[in-house]
Design a protein around this motif. Structure first.
Motif, PDB file in Angstrom:
ATOM      1  N   ILE A  18       0.805  -1.224   0.000  1.00  0.00           N
ATOM      2  CA  ILE A  18       0.000   0.000   0.000  1.00  0.00           C
ATOM      3  C   ILE A  18       0.841   1.279   0.000  1.00  0.00           C
ATOM      4  O   ILE A  18       0.523   2.211  -0.753  1.00  0.00           O
ATOM      5  CB  ILE A  18      -1.008  -0.021   1.164  1.00  0.00           C
ATOM      6  CG1 ILE A  18      -1.998  -1.170   0.955  1.00  0.00           C
ATOM      7  CG2 ILE A  18      -1.753   1.301   1.289  1.00  0.00           C
ATOM      8  CD1 ILE A  18      -2.917  -1.429   2.121  1.00  0.00           C
ATOM      9  N   PRO A  19       1.909   1.424   0.802  1.00  0.00           N
ATOM     10  CA  PRO A  19       2.650   2.695   0.802  1.00  0.00           C
ATOM     11  C   PRO A  19       3.166   3.167  -0.564  1.00  0.00           C
ATOM     12  O   PRO A  19       3.088   4.366  -0.851  1.00  0.00           O
ATOM     13  CB  PRO A  19       3.798   2.449   1.793  1.00  0.00           C
ATOM     14  CG  PRO A  19       3.240   1.461   2.741  1.00  0.00           C
ATOM     15  CD  PRO A  19       2.386   0.552   1.890  1.00  0.00           C
ATOM     16  N   PRO A  20       3.660   2.295  -1.441  1.00  0.00           N
ATOM     17  CA  PRO A  20       4.078   2.810  -2.748  1.00  0.00           C
ATOM     18  C   PRO A  20       2.915   3.286  -3.620  1.00  0.00           C
ATOM     19  O   PRO A  20       3.102   4.094  -4.528  1.00  0.00           O
ATOM     20  CB  PRO A  20       4.765   1.617  -3.423  1.00  0.00           C
ATOM     21  CG  PRO A  20       5.071   0.665  -2.341  1.00  0.00           C
ATOM     22  CD  PRO A  20       4.076   0.906  -1.257  1.00  0.00           C
ATOM     23  N   ILE A  21       1.709   2.796  -3.340  1.00  0.00           N
ATOM     24  CA  ILE A  21       0.530   3.185  -4.113  1.00  0.00           C
ATOM     25  C   ILE A  21      -0.100   4.466  -3.563  1.00  0.00           C
ATOM     26  O   ILE A  21      -0.714   5.233  -4.304  1.00  0.00           O
ATOM     27  CB  ILE A  21      -0.495   2.031  -4.113  1.00  0.00           C
ATOM     28  CG1 ILE A  21       0.101   0.808  -4.792  1.00  0.00           C
ATOM     29  CG2 ILE A  21      -1.802   2.424  -4.779  1.00  0.00           C
ATOM     30  CD1 ILE A  21      -0.723  -0.449  -4.626  1.00  0.00           C
ATOM     31  N   ALA A  22       0.041   4.719  -2.275  1.00  0.00           N
ATOM     32  CA  ALA A  22      -0.624   5.833  -1.601  1.00  0.00           C
ATOM     33  C   ALA A  22      -0.359   7.206  -2.227  1.00  0.00           C
ATOM     34  O   ALA A  22      -1.288   8.018  -2.299  1.00  0.00           O
ATOM     35  CB  ALA A  22      -0.256   5.849  -0.125  1.00  0.00           C
ATOM     36  N   PRO A  23       0.837   7.531  -2.704  1.00  0.00           N
ATOM     37  CA  PRO A  23       1.033   8.870  -3.293  1.00  0.00           C
ATOM     38  C   PRO A  23       0.172   9.140  -4.528  1.00  0.00           C
ATOM     39  O   PRO A  23      -0.047  10.295  -4.884  1.00  0.00           O
ATOM     40  CB  PRO A  23       2.517   8.884  -3.669  1.00  0.00           C
ATOM     41  CG  PRO A  23       3.146   7.899  -2.757  1.00  0.00           C
ATOM     42  CD  PRO A  23       2.107   6.837  -2.556  1.00  0.00           C
ATOM     43  N   PHE A  24      -0.320   8.097  -5.167  1.00  0.00           N
ATOM     44  CA  PHE A  24      -1.122   8.272  -6.367  1.00  0.00           C
ATOM     45  C   PHE A  24      -2.618   8.325  -6.095  1.00  0.00           C
ATOM     46  O   PHE A  24      -3.411   8.451  -7.020  1.00  0.00           O
ATOM     47  CB  PHE A  24      -0.811   7.143  -7.364  1.00  0.00           C
ATOM     48  CG  PHE A  24       0.639   7.087  -7.724  1.00  0.00           C
ATOM     49  CD1 PHE A  24       1.201   8.057  -8.541  1.00  0.00           C
ATOM     50  CD2 PHE A  24       1.453   6.089  -7.212  1.00  0.00           C
ATOM     51  CE1 PHE A  24       2.548   8.019  -8.861  1.00  0.00           C
ATOM     52  CE2 PHE A  24       2.801   6.045  -7.528  1.00  0.00           C
ATOM     53  CZ  PHE A  24       3.348   7.023  -8.363  1.00  0.00           C
ATOM     54  N   PRO A  26      -6.177   9.981  -4.766  1.00  0.00           N
ATOM     55  CA  PRO A  26      -6.689  11.360  -4.890  1.00  0.00           C
ATOM     56  C   PRO A  26      -7.037  12.014  -3.547  1.00  0.00           C
ATOM     57  O   PRO A  26      -8.146  12.493  -3.352  1.00  0.00           O
ATOM     58  CB  PRO A  26      -7.943  11.172  -5.753  1.00  0.00           C
ATOM     59  CG  PRO A  26      -8.436   9.823  -5.374  1.00  0.00           C
ATOM     60  CD  PRO A  26      -7.188   9.003  -5.134  1.00  0.00           C
ATOM     61  N   PHE A  27      -6.096  12.025  -2.620  1.00  0.00           N
ATOM     62  CA  PHE A  27      -6.297  12.633  -1.313  1.00  0.00           C
ATOM     63  C   PHE A  27      -5.280  13.745  -1.109  1.00  0.00           C
ATOM     64  O   PHE A  27      -4.304  13.866  -1.846  1.00  0.00           O
ATOM     65  CB  PHE A  27      -6.154  11.587  -0.190  1.00  0.00           C
ATOM     66  CG  PHE A  27      -7.140  10.464  -0.279  1.00  0.00           C
ATOM     67  CD1 PHE A  27      -8.502  10.697  -0.206  1.00  0.00           C
ATOM     68  CD2 PHE A  27      -6.707   9.150  -0.417  1.00  0.00           C
ATOM     69  CE1 PHE A  27      -9.415   9.653  -0.280  1.00  0.00           C
ATOM     70  CE2 PHE A  27      -7.605   8.100  -0.486  1.00  0.00           C
ATOM     71  CZ  PHE A  27      -8.963   8.351  -0.419  1.00  0.00           C
ATOM     72  N   SER A  28      -5.481  14.524  -0.062  1.00  0.00           N
ATOM     73  CA  SER A  28      -4.512  15.572   0.262  1.00  0.00           C
ATOM     74  C   SER A  28      -3.220  14.945   0.776  1.00  0.00           C
ATOM     75  O   SER A  28      -3.179  13.772   1.155  1.00  0.00           O
ATOM     76  CB  SER A  28      -5.093  16.518   1.316  1.00  0.00           C
ATOM     77  OG  SER A  28      -5.229  15.836   2.551  1.00  0.00           O
ATOM     78  N   ALA A  29      -2.169  15.745   0.814  1.00  0.00           N
ATOM     79  CA  ALA A  29      -0.865  15.247   1.264  1.00  0.00           C
ATOM     80  C   ALA A  29      -0.928  14.775   2.716  1.00  0.00           C
ATOM     81  O   ALA A  29      -0.293  13.777   3.086  1.00  0.00           O
ATOM     82  CB  ALA A  29       0.192  16.329   1.103  1.00  0.00           C
ATOM     83  N   ALA A  30      -1.696  15.452   3.546  1.00  0.00           N
ATOM     84  CA  ALA A  30      -1.810  15.062   4.953  1.00  0.00           C
ATOM     85  C   ALA A  30      -2.487  13.699   5.094  1.00  0.00           C
ATOM     86  O   ALA A  30      -2.061  12.856   5.898  1.00  0.00           O
ATOM     87  CB  ALA A  30      -2.589  16.111   5.731  1.00  0.00           C
ATOM     88  N   VAL A  31      -3.529  13.466   4.307  1.00  0.00           N
ATOM     89  CA  VAL A  31      -4.237  12.186   4.371  1.00  0.00           C
ATOM     90  C   VAL A  31      -3.342  11.065   3.837  1.00  0.00           C
ATOM     91  O   VAL A  31      -3.311   9.965   4.401  1.00  0.00           O
ATOM     92  CB  VAL A  31      -5.564  12.259   3.582  1.00  0.00           C
ATOM     93  CG1 VAL A  31      -6.222  10.894   3.491  1.00  0.00           C
ATOM     94  CG2 VAL A  31      -6.510  13.258   4.222  1.00  0.00           C
ATOM     95  N   LYS A  32      -2.592  11.330   2.777  1.00  0.00           N
ATOM     96  CA  LYS A  32      -1.669  10.334   2.239  1.00  0.00           C
ATOM     97  C   LYS A  32      -0.609   9.967   3.270  1.00  0.00           C
ATOM     98  O   LYS A  32      -0.282   8.794   3.445  1.00  0.00           O
ATOM     99  CB  LYS A  32      -0.993  10.854   0.968  1.00  0.00           C
ATOM    100  CG  LYS A  32      -1.923  10.977  -0.212  1.00  0.00           C
ATOM    101  CD  LYS A  32      -1.185  11.575  -1.394  1.00  0.00           C
ATOM    102  CE  LYS A  32      -2.131  11.920  -2.514  1.00  0.00           C
ATOM    103  NZ  LYS A  32      -1.441  12.536  -3.644  1.00  0.00           N
ATOM    104  N   ALA A  33      -0.075  10.960   3.957  1.00  0.00           N
ATOM    105  CA  ALA A  33       0.923  10.703   4.989  1.00  0.00           C
ATOM    106  C   ALA A  33       0.325   9.883   6.134  1.00  0.00           C
ATOM    107  O   ALA A  33       0.974   8.977   6.670  1.00  0.00           O
ATOM    108  CB  ALA A  33       1.484  12.015   5.521  1.00  0.00           C
ATOM    109  N   LEU A  34      -0.908  10.178   6.491  1.00  0.00           N
ATOM    110  CA  LEU A  34      -1.591   9.424   7.541  1.00  0.00           C
ATOM    111  C   LEU A  34      -1.825   7.978   7.109  1.00  0.00           C
ATOM    112  O   LEU A  34      -1.591   7.047   7.890  1.00  0.00           O
ATOM    113  CB  LEU A  34      -2.921  10.091   7.895  1.00  0.00           C
ATOM    114  CG  LEU A  34      -3.724   9.409   8.994  1.00  0.00           C
ATOM    115  CD1 LEU A  34      -2.974   9.492  10.311  1.00  0.00           C
ATOM    116  CD2 LEU A  34      -5.092  10.038   9.098  1.00  0.00           C
ATOM    117  N   ILE A  35      -2.243   7.784   5.866  1.00  0.00           N
ATOM    118  CA  ILE A  35      -2.469   6.424   5.351  1.00  0.00           C
ATOM    119  C   ILE A  35      -1.176   5.621   5.405  1.00  0.00           C
ATOM    120  O   ILE A  35      -1.154   4.471   5.869  1.00  0.00           O
ATOM    121  CB  ILE A  35      -3.016   6.474   3.910  1.00  0.00           C
ATOM    122  CG1 ILE A  35      -4.458   6.987   3.908  1.00  0.00           C
ATOM    123  CG2 ILE A  35      -2.944   5.104   3.249  1.00  0.00           C
ATOM    124  CD1 ILE A  35      -5.010   7.277   2.523  1.00  0.00           C
TER     125      ILE A  35
END
Length: 87
Positions: A18-24, A26-35
Motif C-alpha cells: 500500500i505505501p508505494p501506491i498511496a502517493p497516487f 486522490p487525497f490531500s498530502a496530509a491524508v496520504k501521509a496518515l495512510i
C-alpha cells in the motif's frame, strides 16, 4: 493458533504494498501521509503478533523467504545448476 500466525505474517507483507501506491491516491498530502503511517504501523504489528503465535524460528524463516534480496541469489544459483539454460 499456528495458522493464524502464518496468515498474519503473510498479510503483513501484502499490506506493505500500500505505501508505494498511496502517493497516487486522490487525497490531500496530509491524508496520504496518515495512510502511509497507519499502514506501516499496522503491518509491523501484524508481523510481530504473527511471529509471537508461530514462534521465532518460523517467523525468521518466513521473513527470509519473502525477502526480495534473496530471490536474485536463488535464481542465480538455479541458473548455475541448470548450466545457464532457461527451462
Amino acid at each position: 493458533m499456528h495458522r493464524i500466525g502464518i496468515v498474519l505474517i503473510i498479510a503483513s507483507f501484502v499490506v506493505w504494498l500500500i505505501p508505494p501506491i498511496a502517493p497516487f491516491l486522490p487525497f490531500s498530502a496530509a491524508v496520504k501521509a496518515l495512510i502511509i503511517t497507519v499502514v506501516i504501523v499496522t503491518a509491523e504489528i501484524m508481523f510481530w503478533l504473527g511471529a509471537l503465535l508461530v514462534g521465532k524460528e518460523a517467523a525468521a524463516k518466513l521473513k527470509r523467504h519473502w525477502n526480495p534480496k534473496h530471490w536474485r541469489i536463488k535464481r542465480q544459483l538455479s541458473d548455475q545448476t541448470n548450466g545457464g539454460e532457461e527451462c
